[in-house]
Design an enzyme around this catalytic site. Sequence first.
Site, PDB file in Angstrom:
ATOM      1  CG  HIS A 107       7.605 100.781 -40.804  1.00  0.00           C
ATOM      2  ND1 HIS A 107       7.919 101.556 -41.905  1.00  0.00           N
ATOM      3  CD2 HIS A 107       6.503 101.346 -40.249  1.00  0.00           C
ATOM      4  CE1 HIS A 107       7.050 102.558 -41.999  1.00  0.00           C
ATOM      5  NE2 HIS A 107       6.186 102.445 -41.008  1.00  0.00           N
ATOM      6  CG  ASP A 159      10.294 100.840 -44.240  1.00  0.00           C
ATOM      7  OD1 ASP A 159       9.702  99.747 -44.276  1.00  0.00           O
ATOM      8  OD2 ASP A 159      10.114 101.673 -43.335  1.00  0.00           O
ATOM      9  CB  SER A 216       3.958 103.602 -43.205  1.00  0.00           C
ATOM     10  OG  SER A 216       4.517 104.508 -42.297  1.00  0.00           O
TER      11      SER A 216
END
Length: 254
Positions: free
Chosen positions: A64, A95, A165
Amino acid sequence: MKRLLLLFLITTLCPGIQAKSRVEIAEENSPSIVAINVLKKDGTTFTGTGFVVTEDGVIATSRHVVQDAMYVNITFNTGAISGQAIELASSKDVDLAIVKIGARNLPTVLLGDSDYVLPGQEITVIGNPRRLHNTITSGLISQVRKKSDGIIWHQISAPISPSSSGSPVFNDQGEVISIAFSTYQGEGNQNLNFSVPSNYLIRLLQDNGYSPFVAPPQQQQDKTPAGGSLWDKFRVHIQKSWQITKRLWARLTQ
């Protein structure tokens, strides 16, 4: 050159058997951690974390982070900024994504076998929360979760903030066993965070023709079988020793 050779022999012939301290893990791996700066197609900007997995510039992060990107560049902890990074591949199941920059002889992390991760295991995370480069946090593998579709997640207690992230999660041997990607938000929730096991990343890299530095499985309390040939163990040890030696030499000659 003689001093460089001596350092290499010391790190090669004296491998770390005991667990590494968080200071050691940070010193050895921080040069491999990067900030990923993204301009999205809708005009918004986004920053995440990544880490170098091959010496020629392949970098792992969360899918993402680079999804719908129009432009991506990489900032190293030295302040050096790369040219545009090109997305190589993304995983459909988890992810994860890999991108590449034009580079050579970059410091890399060592990927561990996430099949042997256990709840309660201590971890160290290096990331860029709120764009604060190379922030070190610690915690535990709170639980290994298996979703209904068979996908494995690691629940971790290490604090995770925006821009984290894609941060690597290290075990006490300094091996990446997971990649942080999400936090369970909501009032009253504390340190309910999740990461993708490293074996998904290893598979993504291998499926796209890349060979990261992967640690052979180790003995862990009779639950972990000895794995990897003697040559595999020697090769990985030599590669990691050389990287550590180069970093030590750079500090001595600064």
